[in-house]
Design an enzyme around this catalytic site. Structure first.
Site, PDB file in Angstrom:
ATOM      1  N   SER A 205       0.796  -1.238   0.000  1.00 22.68           N
ATOM      2  CA  SER A 205       0.000   0.000   0.000  1.00 22.68           C
ATOM      3  C   SER A 205       0.824   1.282   0.000  1.00 22.68           C
ATOM      4  O   SER A 205       0.284   2.347  -0.274  1.00 22.68           O
ATOM      5  CB  SER A 205      -0.928   0.023   1.214  1.00 22.68           C
ATOM      6  OG  SER A 205      -2.159  -0.512   0.862  1.00 22.68           O
TER       7      SER A 205
ATOM      8  N   VAL B  84       0.840  -3.973   3.868  1.00 22.92           N
ATOM      9  CA  VAL B  84       0.640  -5.263   4.548  1.00 22.92           C
ATOM     10  C   VAL B  84       1.870  -6.170   4.538  1.00 22.92           C
ATOM     11  O   VAL B  84       1.871  -7.190   5.210  1.00 22.92           O
ATOM     12  CB  VAL B  84      -0.563  -6.060   3.979  1.00 22.92           C
ATOM     13  CG1 VAL B  84      -1.880  -5.455   4.385  1.00 22.92           C
ATOM     14  CG2 VAL B  84      -0.451  -6.231   2.492  1.00 22.92           C
TER      15      VAL B  84
ATOM     16  N   LYS C  21       0.532   3.319  -3.012  1.00 23.82           N
ATOM     17  CA  LYS C  21      -0.644   4.165  -3.296  1.00 23.82           C
ATOM     18  C   LYS C  21      -0.280   5.646  -3.218  1.00 23.82           C
ATOM     19  O   LYS C  21      -0.894   6.472  -3.896  1.00 23.82           O
ATOM     20  CB  LYS C  21      -1.774   3.826  -2.313  1.00 23.82           C
ATOM     21  CG  LYS C  21      -2.323   2.406  -2.538  1.00 23.82           C
ATOM     22  CD  LYS C  21      -3.230   1.964  -1.400  1.00 23.82           C
ATOM     23  CE  LYS C  21      -3.731   0.545  -1.651  1.00 23.82           C
ATOM     24  NZ  LYS C  21      -4.386  -0.053  -0.498  1.00 23.82           N
TER      25      LYS C  21
ATOM     26  N   TYR D  48      -4.293   2.807   7.852  1.00 25.83           N
ATOM     27  CA  TYR D  48      -5.522   2.014   7.897  1.00 25.83           C
ATOM     28  C   TYR D  48      -6.503   2.621   8.912  1.00 25.83           C
ATOM     29  O   TYR D  48      -6.501   3.829   9.128  1.00 25.83           O
ATOM     30  CB  TYR D  48      -5.226   0.542   8.219  1.00 25.83           C
ATOM     31  CG  TYR D  48      -4.226  -0.075   7.275  1.00 25.83           C
ATOM     32  CD1 TYR D  48      -4.480  -0.091   5.898  1.00 25.83           C
ATOM     33  CD2 TYR D  48      -3.039  -0.625   7.707  1.00 25.83           C
ATOM     34  CE1 TYR D  48      -3.580  -0.651   5.010  1.00 25.83           C
ATOM     35  CE2 TYR D  48      -2.134  -1.199   6.825  1.00 25.83           C
ATOM     36  CZ  TYR D  48      -2.421  -1.196   5.485  1.00 25.83           C
ATOM     37  OH  TYR D  48      -1.528  -1.735   4.612  1.00 25.83           O
TER      38      TYR D  48
ATOM     39  N   TYR E 186      -2.487  -2.056 -10.601  1.00 25.70           N
ATOM     40  CA  TYR E 186      -2.559  -1.997  -9.142  1.00 25.70           C
ATOM     41  C   TYR E 186      -1.729  -3.122  -8.500  1.00 25.70           C
ATOM     42  O   TYR E 186      -0.926  -2.892  -7.598  1.00 25.70           O
ATOM     43  CB  TYR E 186      -4.028  -2.062  -8.695  1.00 25.70           C
ATOM     44  CG  TYR E 186      -4.167  -2.143  -7.201  1.00 25.70           C
ATOM     45  CD1 TYR E 186      -3.967  -1.015  -6.418  1.00 25.70           C
ATOM     46  CD2 TYR E 186      -4.463  -3.344  -6.577  1.00 25.70           C
ATOM     47  CE1 TYR E 186      -4.054  -1.086  -5.031  1.00 25.70           C
ATOM     48  CE2 TYR E 186      -4.555  -3.429  -5.200  1.00 25.70           C
ATOM     49  CZ  TYR E 186      -4.347  -2.293  -4.431  1.00 25.70           C
ATOM     50  OH  TYR E 186      -4.427  -2.369  -3.066  1.00 25.70           O
TER      51      TYR E 186
HETATM   52  N1  GLU Z   1      -1.793  -5.427  -2.434  1.00 22.63           N
HETATM   53  C1  GLU Z   1      -2.464  -5.301  -1.202  1.00 22.63           C
HETATM   54  C2  GLU Z   1      -3.963  -5.424  -1.381  1.00 22.63           C
HETATM   55  O1  GLU Z   1      -4.522  -4.802  -2.197  1.00 22.63           O
HETATM   56  C3  GLU Z   1      -2.123  -3.992  -0.597  1.00 22.63           C
HETATM   57  C4  GLU Z   1      -2.802  -3.805   0.713  1.00 22.63           C
HETATM   58  C5  GLU Z   1      -2.037  -3.033   1.697  1.00 22.63           C
HETATM   59  O2  GLU Z   1      -0.802  -3.047   1.746  1.00 22.63           O
HETATM   60  O3  GLU Z   1      -2.706  -2.374   2.475  1.00 22.63           O
HETATM   61  O4  GLU Z   1      -4.613  -6.166  -0.728  1.00 22.63           O
END
Ligand code: GLU
Length: 331
Positions: free
Chosen positions: A77, A274, A80, A256, A204
């Site tokens: 994430s 994650v 992002k 989060y 993504y």
């Molecule tokens: N690739 C992970 C997902 O989409 C990223 C989630 C994350 O790191 O929060 O589930």
């Protein structure tokens, strides 16, 4: 509290601070056994839960690293932040903010609930999956490779080398991520996507699988702390208004559904993933001179054992402790 030295940018003080950080990493490492590595992406299950490492790079060039520092990991994430920055650079900030909101959700990163329940006109923010998948669809290009190229170019400028994708993690997520496909279909049905679903999801999954080290993450954090300017060349790599929005989003939505707690108890913009990575950005503070990294720094943390919200369990404690000791909070 470590204090009492006016000029922190000397070899002796660097050595002194290094000693403290080594002790703190050793102390907080024991908390790794209270968390669990992410398992919903099968390849991430292979991570070693005992690992913990930190890298701190000051805008003054001072660098302190400790623990497991040399392990490359997929940024998940944290990507992002980069895809949102690139999309803003390509399309302009107002175009992006018309399509993705900047509000925290208070829900899990992969929640679909708000999209449906509140009949929102746009996904809540670019740092949760629904927002990030929308951003991937807005990136220029028809294929995932075309969409990703400017992200790699940005990372290359920030890091002075071109990182790569961990193909095993990419394929593992591509083949297992039913939830993200569900989010993608929902976004498609509600008209949020600006590219076809396949190239959007492929983009993504690939951006999440870019592999970096904590030093890379700290270096990028430093550039963000420095308002988007390279600390060595002073080149503007990220336009200041975009760097500013990225930091605001990290502070309000980056950790989060523990973002509020992190802002309250740690008080610095941060984004976690994650796989156990955290990128934290400490802007310059107006304080008495006797605090380390007063001109700002970037921090990269890696600790794959996660808490219930999906944040590195020992990494958060370590960051909280360092922020207290060195008065890093922006507040
Ligand atoms: N690739 C992970 C997902 O989409 C990223 C989630 C994350 O790191 O929060 O589930």
């Amino acid at each position: 509290m470590v204090q009492g030295i006016a000029n922190w940018n000397t070899e002796q003080t660097e050595e002194w601070l290094q000693g403290y950080v080594d002790d703190w990493v050793a102390f907080f490492r024991k908390h790794t056994n209270e968390g669990k590595v992410a398992s919903y992406i099968p390849e991430l299950k292979k991570a070693n839960p005992d690992q913990l490492g930190i890298s701190i790079v000051g805008t003054n060039g001072m660098k302190i690293q400790s623990g497991d520092t040399s392990i490359p990991f997929t940024i998940q994430s944290i990507s992002k932040v980069f895809s949102f920055i690139v999309a803003c650079m390509e399309r302009g900030v107002s175009y992006m903010l018309d399509r993705v909101d900047v509000e925290p959700t208070g829900e899990a990163f992969n929640s679909i609930m708000h999209l449906e329940m509140r009949q929102v006109k746009k996904p809540f923010n670019p740092l949760v999956n629904a927002g990030a998948i929308t951003v991937s669809s807005i990136l220029e290009g028809n294929t995932s490779d075309e969409k990703l190229e400017p992200i790699f170019e940005l990372l290359e400028k920030l890091l002075h080398y071109r990182p790569a994708i961990d193909v095993d993690v990419y394929e593992s997520e591509r083949d297992s991520s039913m939830r993200n496909r569900a989010i993608g279909y929902y976004l498609l049905e509600t008209g949020f996507l600006e590219s076809d679903l396949n190239s959007t999801l492929e983009t993504y999954f690939k951006q999440c699988s870019i592999e970096l080290t904590i030093e890379d993450i700290a270096r990028i954090g430093t550039t963000l702390a420095n308002d988007g300017r390279d600390i060595e060349t002073d080149e503007e790599i990220i336009p200041r208004p975009i760097a500013r929005i990225a930091k605001a989003l990290m502070l309000t939505c980056g950790m989060y559904d523990a973002s509020g707690k992190f802002a309250t108890y740690v008080g610095i913009p941060a984004k976690s993933g994650v796989s156990g990575g955290i990128m934290a950005v400490v802007p310059p503070r107006v304080r008495s001179e006797d605090m380390p990294f007063i001109e700002g720094c970037g921090i990269g943390v890696f600790g794959p054992a996660l808490d219930k919200q999906g944040n590195s369990i020992a990494g958060i404690r370590l960051l909280k402790h360092i922020a207290r000791q060195w008065d890093l909070s922006i507040f």
